[in-house]
Design a protein around this motif. Structure first.
Motif, PDB file in Angstrom:
ATOM      1  N   ARG A   1       0.831  -1.206   0.000  1.00  0.00           N
ATOM      2  CA  ARG A   1       0.000   0.000   0.000  1.00  0.00           C
ATOM      3  C   ARG A   1       0.869   1.261   0.000  1.00  0.00           C
ATOM      4  NH1 ARG A   1      -2.626  -0.810   4.470  1.00  0.00           N
ATOM      5  NH2 ARG A   1      -1.577   0.665   5.843  1.00  0.00           N
ATOM      6  N   ALA A   2       1.906   1.268   0.840  1.00  0.00           N
ATOM      7  CA  ALA A   2       2.743   2.463   0.970  1.00  0.00           C
ATOM      8  C   ALA A   2       3.574   2.715  -0.278  1.00  0.00           C
ATOM      9  CB  ALA A   2       3.653   2.320   2.195  1.00  0.00           C
ATOM     10  N   PHE A   3       4.196   1.671  -0.806  1.00  0.00           N
ATOM     11  CA  PHE A   3       5.126   1.867  -1.921  1.00  0.00           C
ATOM     12  C   PHE A   3       4.429   1.997  -3.272  1.00  0.00           C
ATOM     13  CE2 PHE A   3       8.324   0.308   1.133  1.00  0.00           C
ATOM     14  CZ  PHE A   3       9.323   1.253   0.910  1.00  0.00           C
ATOM     15  N   THR A   4       3.161   1.624  -3.349  1.00  0.00           N
ATOM     16  CA  THR A   4       2.444   1.777  -4.624  1.00  0.00           C
ATOM     17  C   THR A   4       1.425   2.908  -4.564  1.00  0.00           C
ATOM     18  OG1 THR A   4       0.764   0.118  -4.016  1.00  0.00           O
ATOM     19  CG2 THR A   4       2.724  -0.662  -5.199  1.00  0.00           C
ATOM     20  N   ASP A   5       1.471   3.708  -3.511  1.00  0.00           N
ATOM     21  CA  ASP A   5       0.547   4.836  -3.384  1.00  0.00           C
ATOM     22  C   ASP A   5       0.662   5.752  -4.601  1.00  0.00           C
ATOM     23  OD1 ASP A   5      -1.082   6.641  -1.283  1.00  0.00           O
ATOM     24  OD2 ASP A   5       0.299   7.908  -2.407  1.00  0.00           O
ATOM     25  N   LYS A   6      -0.463   6.117  -5.177  1.00  0.00           N
ATOM     26  CA  LYS A   6      -0.484   6.954  -6.377  1.00  0.00           C
ATOM     27  C   LYS A   6      -0.967   8.358  -6.020  1.00  0.00           C
ATOM     28  CE  LYS A   6       0.712   3.901  -9.564  1.00  0.00           C
ATOM     29  NZ  LYS A   6       1.966   4.047 -10.342  1.00  0.00           N
ATOM     30  N   ALA A   7      -0.220   9.351  -6.448  1.00  0.00           N
ATOM     31  CA  ALA A   7      -0.611  10.732  -6.236  1.00  0.00           C
ATOM     32  C   ALA A   7      -1.583  11.176  -7.314  1.00  0.00           C
ATOM     33  CB  ALA A   7       0.623  11.630  -6.258  1.00  0.00           C
ATOM     34  N   ALA A   8      -2.329  12.248  -7.023  1.00  0.00           N
ATOM     35  CA  ALA A   8      -3.233  12.809  -8.031  1.00  0.00           C
ATOM     36  C   ALA A   8      -2.443  13.390  -9.194  1.00  0.00           C
ATOM     37  CB  ALA A   8      -4.108  13.891  -7.389  1.00  0.00           C
ATOM     38  N   ARG A   9      -1.327  14.041  -8.883  1.00  0.00           N
ATOM     39  CA  ARG A   9      -0.432  14.584  -9.911  1.00  0.00           C
ATOM     40  C   ARG A   9       1.003  14.370  -9.460  1.00  0.00           C
ATOM     41  NH1 ARG A   9      -0.380  20.179 -11.337  1.00  0.00           N
ATOM     42  NH2 ARG A   9      -0.781  20.701  -9.152  1.00  0.00           N
ATOM     43  N   GLU A  10       1.884  14.096 -10.413  1.00  0.00           N
ATOM     44  CA  GLU A  10       3.275  13.837 -10.063  1.00  0.00           C
ATOM     45  C   GLU A  10       4.178  14.178 -11.237  1.00  0.00           C
ATOM     46  OE1 GLU A  10       5.684  10.311  -7.796  1.00  0.00           O
ATOM     47  OE2 GLU A  10       4.366   9.707  -9.420  1.00  0.00           O
ATOM     48  N   VAL A  11       5.346  14.741 -10.939  1.00  0.00           N
ATOM     49  CA  VAL A  11       6.389  14.964 -11.937  1.00  0.00           C
ATOM     50  C   VAL A  11       7.680  14.376 -11.396  1.00  0.00           C
ATOM     51  CG1 VAL A  11       5.355  16.999 -12.994  1.00  0.00           C
ATOM     52  CG2 VAL A  11       6.852  17.270 -10.999  1.00  0.00           C
ATOM     53  N   ARG A  12       8.534  13.880 -12.293  1.00  0.00           N
ATOM     54  CA  ARG A  12       9.753  13.204 -11.863  1.00  0.00           C
ATOM     55  C   ARG A  12      10.926  13.611 -12.747  1.00  0.00           C
ATOM     56  NH1 ARG A  12       8.281   9.490  -8.133  1.00  0.00           N
ATOM     57  NH2 ARG A  12      10.453   8.899  -7.929  1.00  0.00           N
ATOM     58  N   THR A  13      12.121  13.484 -12.179  1.00  0.00           N
ATOM     59  CA  THR A  13      13.350  13.677 -12.936  1.00  0.00           C
ATOM     60  C   THR A  13      14.431  12.805 -12.308  1.00  0.00           C
ATOM     61  OG1 THR A  13      14.854  15.328 -13.859  1.00  0.00           O
ATOM     62  CG2 THR A  13      14.229  15.618 -11.568  1.00  0.00           C
ATOM     63  N   SER A  14      15.541  12.612 -13.029  1.00  0.00           N
ATOM     64  CA  SER A  14      16.650  11.808 -12.513  1.00  0.00           C
ATOM     65  C   SER A  14      17.970  12.420 -12.960  1.00  0.00           C
ATOM     66  CB  SER A  14      16.579  10.365 -13.027  1.00  0.00           C
ATOM     67  OG  SER A  14      15.451   9.689 -12.527  1.00  0.00           O
ATOM     68  N   PHE A  15      18.992  12.195 -12.150  1.00  0.00           N
ATOM     69  CA  PHE A  15      20.337  12.672 -12.444  1.00  0.00           C
ATOM     70  C   PHE A  15      21.327  11.528 -12.230  1.00  0.00           C
ATOM     71  CE2 PHE A  15      17.743  16.081 -10.757  1.00  0.00           C
ATOM     72  CZ  PHE A  15      17.894  17.072 -11.724  1.00  0.00           C
ATOM     73  N   MET A  16      22.421  11.550 -13.018  1.00  0.00           N
ATOM     74  CA  MET A  16      23.455  10.523 -12.878  1.00  0.00           C
ATOM     75  C   MET A  16      24.822  11.192 -12.931  1.00  0.00           C
ATOM     76  SD  MET A  16      24.191   7.183 -15.292  1.00  0.00           S
ATOM     77  CE  MET A  16      22.638   6.378 -14.887  1.00  0.00           C
ATOM     78  N   ASN A  17      25.759  10.680 -12.124  1.00  0.00           N
ATOM     79  CA  ASN A  17      27.094  11.262 -12.158  1.00  0.00           C
ATOM     80  C   ASN A  17      27.879  10.719 -13.353  1.00  0.00           C
ATOM     81  OD1 ASN A  17      27.511   8.676 -11.107  1.00  0.00           O
ATOM     82  ND2 ASN A  17      29.115   9.337  -9.693  1.00  0.00           N
ATOM     83  N   ALA A  18      29.065  11.271 -13.588  1.00  0.00           N
ATOM     84  CA  ALA A  18      29.799  11.027 -14.828  1.00  0.00           C
ATOM     85  C   ALA A  18      30.171   9.567 -15.033  1.00  0.00           C
ATOM     86  CB  ALA A  18      31.055  11.902 -14.871  1.00  0.00           C
ATOM     87  N   ASP A  19      30.482   8.848 -13.955  1.00  0.00           N
ATOM     88  CA  ASP A  19      30.867   7.446 -14.136  1.00  0.00           C
ATOM     89  C   ASP A  19      29.728   6.477 -13.811  1.00  0.00           C
ATOM     90  OD1 ASP A  19      30.784   7.572 -11.405  1.00  0.00           O
ATOM     91  OD2 ASP A  19      32.896   7.060 -11.088  1.00  0.00           O
ATOM     92  N   SER A  20      28.510   6.999 -13.736  1.00  0.00           N
ATOM     93  CA  SER A  20      27.293   6.186 -13.593  1.00  0.00           C
ATOM     94  C   SER A  20      27.246   5.376 -12.309  1.00  0.00           C
ATOM     95  CB  SER A  20      27.135   5.238 -14.805  1.00  0.00           C
ATOM     96  OG  SER A  20      27.181   5.960 -16.008  1.00  0.00           O
TER      97      SER A  20
END
Length: 203
Positions: free
Chosen positions: A49-68
């Motif tokens: 229930r906690a980890f699959t909770d769905k929000a009404a609206r959501e935006v996401r982004t991700s970042f990675m360092n140079a050597d992954s």
């Protein structure tokens, strides 16, 4: 303010001393979490229930360092009135009652272990006191010994909006250079992302 404006953008990285990181073309955490199994049926229900909770609206982004070696996922969501409080309560209960659980990924069962906050060098209990209406931060280790992924997540609630900031890397020796690099990156993102989410001065 639109949710997109509350996310860290590529332009924010340099000023925060995060030149080693670049924004990915698409978020790395778009997939739904896999099924989870706790020590009891009640904890299994709580986890899912906690980890699959769905929000009404959501935006996401991700970042990675140079050597992954380090991936940082960020999500900002808005929930129905009161739903963010309920979700944070569920997550707090997960971290209080589940010291370990398994995730089903294909035909594999991956064990997740919760790191005791007292043993976590990122000092999550101190971090939680800094942000928003409430905050929750924990580190988990996933996978077999010697090949464990380290996952540290900060959740910050501001009214009906929530920030999720997650750091993913391979578990490193506590006194080694990889652990030091992760700690430096975490400290900079922990200063940047919550401040932008909460509308506080950056830096």
């Amino acid at each position: 303010m639109d949710l997109d404006e509350l996310l860290v953008a590529a332009a924010d990285l340099s000023e925060a001393g995060l030149d080693d990181f670049a924004e990915l073309e698409s978020p790395s955490s778009d997939e739904d979490p896999p099924p989870m199994t706790g020590a009891t049926p009640e904890l299994t229900a709580l986890l899912n229930r906690a980890f699959t909770d769905k929000a009404a609206r959501e935006v996401r982004t991700s970042f990675m360092n140079a050597d992954s070696t380090i991936v940082v996922d960020e999500g900002v969501s808005e929930r129905a009135a009161g739903a963010a409080v309920t979700w944070m309560a569920d997550m707090r209960q997960v971290y209080a009652e589940c010291t370990a659980w398994t995730m089903s990924v294909g035909d594999q069962e991956i064990t997740v272990q919760l790191v005791d906050p007292a043993d976590d060098p990122s000092e999550p209990l101190k971090v939680e006191q800094k942000y928003g209406d409430e905050a929750l931060m924990r580190t988990m280790l996933a996978g077999p010994a010697g090949q464990q992924a380290q996952i540290t997540t900060l959740l910050v609630r501001d009214g009906d909006r929530a920030l999720e900031l997650t750091f993913r890397s391979l578990a490193a020796e506590p006194d080694g250079p990889e652990a030091a690099r992760l700690a430096t990156a975490m400290s900079k993102f922990l200063a940047l992302a919550p401040a932008k989410f909460l509308g506080l001065p950056l830096g």
